[in-house]
Design an enzyme around this catalytic site. Structure first.
Site, mmCIF file in Angstrom:
data_model
loop_
_atom_site.group_PDB
_atom_site.id
_atom_site.type_symbol
_atom_site.label_atom_id
_atom_site.label_comp_id
_atom_site.label_asym_id
_atom_site.label_seq_id
_atom_site.Cartn_x
_atom_site.Cartn_y
_atom_site.Cartn_z
ATOM 1 N N ASP A 101 0.774 -1.253 0.000
ATOM 2 C CA ASP A 101 0.000 0.000 0.000
ATOM 3 C C ASP A 101 0.806 1.306 0.000
ATOM 4 O O ASP A 101 0.809 2.059 -0.969
ATOM 5 C CB ASP A 101 -1.012 -0.011 1.162
ATOM 6 C CG ASP A 101 -0.407 -0.428 2.511
ATOM 7 O OD1 ASP A 101 0.798 -0.662 2.571
ATOM 8 O OD2 ASP A 101 -1.169 -0.506 3.502
ATOM 9 N N GLU A 154 -8.434 4.128 6.860
ATOM 10 C CA GLU A 154 -8.333 4.246 5.404
ATOM 11 C C GLU A 154 -9.628 4.641 4.699
ATOM 12 O O GLU A 154 -9.624 5.475 3.794
ATOM 13 C CB GLU A 154 -7.787 2.940 4.794
ATOM 14 C CG GLU A 154 -6.292 2.734 4.978
ATOM 15 C CD GLU A 154 -5.900 2.237 6.363
ATOM 16 O OE1 GLU A 154 -6.818 1.984 7.171
ATOM 17 O OE2 GLU A 154 -4.694 2.121 6.642
HETATM 18 C C1 DMJ Z 1 -1.449 3.182 9.722
HETATM 19 O O1 DMJ Z 1 -0.426 2.976 10.622
HETATM 20 C C2 DMJ Z 1 -0.932 3.750 8.443
HETATM 21 O O2 DMJ Z 1 -1.967 4.360 7.756
HETATM 22 C C3 DMJ Z 1 -0.265 2.720 7.584
HETATM 23 O O3 DMJ Z 1 0.180 3.205 6.368
HETATM 24 C C4 DMJ Z 1 -1.208 1.567 7.330
HETATM 25 N N1 DMJ Z 1 -1.788 1.070 8.517
HETATM 26 C C5 DMJ Z 1 -2.216 1.922 9.584
HETATM 27 C C6 DMJ Z 1 -3.700 2.165 9.642
HETATM 28 O O4 DMJ Z 1 -4.506 1.168 9.218
#
Ligand code: DMJ
Length: 805
Positions: free
Chosen positions: A294, A406
């Site tokens: 991601d 998200e």
């Molecule tokens: C967060 O720590 C950040 O957005 C990261 O990039 C992905 N996971 C978590 C939230 O879900």
């Protein structure tokens, strides 16, 4: 977050055999679509200013409820445990395994939360919190932490708080005592992370000891990291270098990005999810936009925005086009294999990919962003909270809900880009749901299963740094905020880094800002609601989920679901079951409506329908995965074959088209095939070996089988009751080496049980099996049936004249 397959200790090698049938149709099928449109396509009502303000205030209260619960019951711990109402400390609170690598006993939630206090306009609390951090937080601990998480939450949190402290000094005439202490802390922490970058590729290790660097004996074997873990460093490290004047951080982060770029698949332009930091070999070649990848894509794009370096935009565009070509399927985003991008590698989506529409908005591709967001919104409505992972038919794959940001993040960016009040309504629903299902006396609790709503003793730091921040931002208006958020880039943890950082330059870094890509102009080129009508894009998707065919776990009468393979048209219960599934079987009684001229033509019609069904199945199998088949004969004369579903591996040769391996089965001794040698190595030569999952890696079992002269290996699951019917098939990962030359496939317990039963039925004769692609098995069967029918028809015609005479 990396998804790993797990092993457990029990074994299940027996299960009652079940004969499978090919479909036999006795009537012409007419499928009646049972898809009814349930929602009207009314345009979204505008939200009144009053309601929006109330929601903004409610978001603020939510933040404070969680923040106070943490400060009063958990600080200086890293996290609040909302059910126990106490702090979670590394080394003190019972360990949760790798997941605890996030924790460094450095008051993570407070550091992660600092800049949200500024956005809420609470300067007094911000000042107090900054003083606490300076006074209490220290990094000299003998603790192994995740480089990625420490960077995005801690380094990012300290940097944005530093930037905002200086900003407030100037703009709000407060905090005059502040002398850059937070920046110094960020620099110190940055140095403690640097040893992780000493690899032959320049791609950082996943974990580092805060005090000992990589000298910690536990890190000796460290070699695997995820793409997102290594590729989500640059924003923070560039800001750190630009603000401190020390180029080392930025230099290291650029090098890591360059090394990652070189590892893309040159044919597909896709990245895998897990790699070896020393060799640069891919360990997991699954490629999507969710867990494991991601924020690598996010940082390519945002590095271009923050630093103005065109090369990152060019790289982002290459990957973006590849994702849209191979991974994106309508509103869905489904993982494929980077080296075989037409093959889906899993049939579920994880909730982390919900950030993707937000990134698409920033890059200006609004239409697919609207579509994917709409799909996610429907998943949310279907299950109340978005589950951690859901299948392609939107059923729950992993039921947890971690209060992740998200989906709200994407809702916020879509609202900013379109001004469409639909997104305010979506945000309202998300907010009310969090209130109803996750608020507890001591903060907000994650949910361990959205089906039961049971709470988990967990409130991650991103709840305060991201989830409530984006909710608050969604309902606030520019005049409510002390800063103009358009002048900042939000890091992946929603920390604010000002675009002006680019102007600070860096003596060792050649910074180019071309006229063609004026950063501010680019950020403002998102289509506006005047030009784009998201309602029109969403409308056709309104019933996307209700119109799909959810996987049912049982028939209406509460029994086992009837599968197509088990269907017998002569069975009245089966006929009732298909009727209940919305399939109507019509016996056509009138020639003018298409009655078959003769019995023979009727048969041909049936065959035609059968072929159509088989073809449809073949197509969907092709799309879903490169399913393998372990086929065996049901009779001693090898006439009647059946096939069991199996999964491929990333490290062994693929059986393509008409290729297959046929041989007698032999069980490994010991069954797990993890020892140095098999005790029945002699017996194994030239046969297909069976070994049970567990105790060692898939690839080491494969090497042992190959060494013993096996022609193929079947690994059977060690979890009793597991089945490809109820869980996704996957491809086994290797270790990046290509030394396995025999085909290796995986079978879940229930499927393997059928094989095992067949073996036991004739203990004296070895069971002969054929490993091939499932799609090829189906073709083989179709061809065989067609041939048999032809022969039967020829016999019938040659006999007919005699009869007629
Ligand atoms: C967060 O720590 C950040 O957005 C990261 O990039 C992905 N996971 C978590 C939230 O879900």
């Amino acid at each position: 977050m990396i998804m790993m397959t797990t092993t457990s200790s029990t074994s299940s090698l027996s299960c009652s055999a079940q004969r499978q049938h090919w479909l036999v149709l006795l009537a012409l099928f007419i499928f009646v679509a049972s898809v009814l449109s349930t929602e009207s396509s009314m345009p979204t009502q505008n939200m009144s200013h009053k309601e929006r303000t109330e929601l903004k205030e409610e978001a603020r209260e939510m933040f404070y409820h969680a923040y106070r619960a943490y400060m009063e019951n958990a600080y200086p711990a890293d996290e609040l445990m909302p059910l126990s109402c106490k702090g979670r400390y590394r080394g003190v609170t019972p360990s949760r395994g790798d997941m605890d690598d996030i924790l460094g006993n450095f008051s993570m939630t407070l550091v992660d939360t600092l800049d949200t206090l500024v956005l809420l306009g609470d300067f007094a609390e911000f000042e107090h919190a900054v003083k606490l951090v300076i006074r209490d937080v220290q990094f000299d601990s003998d603790i192994i932490v995740s480089v990625f998480e420490t960077n995005i939450r801690m380094v990012g949190g300290l940097l944005s708080a530093h930037i905002l402290s200086e900003y407030l000094q100037k703009q709000a005439d407060v905090m005059h005592w502040y002398k850059g202490e937070l920046l110094e802390m960020a620099r110190e922490l940055g140095y403690r992370l640097l040893p992780a970058f000493n690899t032959s590729t320049g791609i950082p290790h996943a974990r580092v000891n805060l005090r000992l660097g990589m000298k910690d004996p536990q890190l000796k074997v460290s070699r695997e990291t995820c793409t997102a873990c290594a590729g989500t460093i640059l924003l923070e490290f560039a800001a750190l270098s630009r603000l401190t004047g020390d180029p080392i951080f930025e230099v290291r982060a650029h090098a890591a990005m360059d090394a990652l770029w070189k590892l893309r698949h040159r044919g597909s332009d896709l990245m895998g999810t897990v790699l070896n930091v020393h060799s640069g070999d891919w360990v997991r070649r699954d490629s999507g936009v969710g867990a494991g990848i991601d924020s690598y894509y996010e940082y390519l794009f945002k590095s271009y925005v923050l630093l103005g370096d065109d090369k990152y935009l060019a790289r982002f565009n290459r990957h973006y086009n590849a994702v849209m070509k191979y991974v994106s399927e309508g509103p869905m985003l489904l993982d494929v294999l980077m080296h075989r991008p037409h093959a889906k590698s899993r049939n579920f989506m994880d909730s982390l990919l919900a950030f993707w529409p937000g990134l698409q908005v920033l890059s200006g591709d609004l239409k697919p962003a609207v579509q994917t967001h709409e799909m996610l919104y429907q998943v949310m409505q279907m299950h109340t909270l978005i589950p951690e992972a859901f299948t392609v038919d939107f059923q729950i794959h992993w039921g947890q809900h971690h209060l992740r940001p998200e989906f709200i993040e994407s809702t916020y960016f879509l609202y900013r880009a379109t001004g469409d009040h639909h997104y305010l309504q979506v945000g309202k629903r998300a907010l009310k749901t969090l209130q109803q299902y996750t608020k507890v006396a001591c903060g907000y609790a994650a949910v361990s299963d959205v089906r039961t709503g049971k709470h988990d003793d967990r409130m991650d730091s991103f709840v305060l740094s991201e989830t409530f921040k984006y909710l608050y931002l969604l309902f606030s208006e520019p005049q409510d905020l002390i800063i103009n958020v358009d002048e900042f880039v939000f890091t992946t943890e929603a920390h604010l880094l000002p675009l002006s950082i680019a102007q600070l330059g860096n003596s060792t870094f050649s910074f180019r800002q071309s006229d063609d890509h004026n950063v501010l102009d680019f950020m403002r080129t998102c289509p506006s609601s005047n030009k784009l009508f998201p309602e029109k894009v969403r409308k056709p998707l309104r019933n996307f989920i209700t119109g799909s065919c959810p996987r049912t776990t049982g028939s209406g009468s509460g029994g086992k679901r009837l599968s197509a393979l088990d269907f017998q048209a002569s069975n009245a219960d089966h006929l009732r079951a298909v009727y209940d599934m919305g399939i109507t079987m019509v016996s056509v009684g009138d020639r003018s409506q298409g009655k078959a001229k003769s019995h023979e033509e009727g048969e041909m019609g049936l065959q035609f329908m059968q072929e159509m069904l088989e073809l449809t199945k073949l197509q969907s199998m092709n799309q879903l995965a490169q399913l393998q088949a372990v086929a065996f004969a049901l009779d001693e004369h090898l006439q009647d074959w059946t096939a069991l579903m199996a999964g491929p591996s990333h490290f062994s040769p693929e059986l393509i088209g008409e290729q297959f391996v046929e041989g007698d089965l032999v069980l490994a001794k010991p069954i797990r095939a993890c020892n140095e040698k098999l005790t029945n190595a002699e017996e194994v030569k030239g046969k297909i070996l069976v070994a049970e999952r567990g105790d060692c890696t898939f690839v080491s079992k494969a090497r042992l089988a190959q060494q013993a002269g096996a022609t193929a290996l079947i690994v059977c699951d060690n979890v009793p009751g597991s089945s490809g019917e109820t869980q996704p098939m996957f491809a086994m990962s290797g270790d990046g080496n290509d030394d396995v030359l025999i085909p290796v496939v995986f079978m879940y317990s229930l499927e393997f049980g059928k094989l095992s039963t067949a073996m036991q039925r004739r203990p004296q004769t070895p069971l002969r099996v054929r490993i091939m692609q499932m799609v090829e098995f189906k073709r083989w069967q179709l061809a065989k049936e067609a041939h048999q029918n032809e022969t039967a028809a020829t016999t019938a015609t040659t006999q007919k004249p005699d009869k007629e005479l």
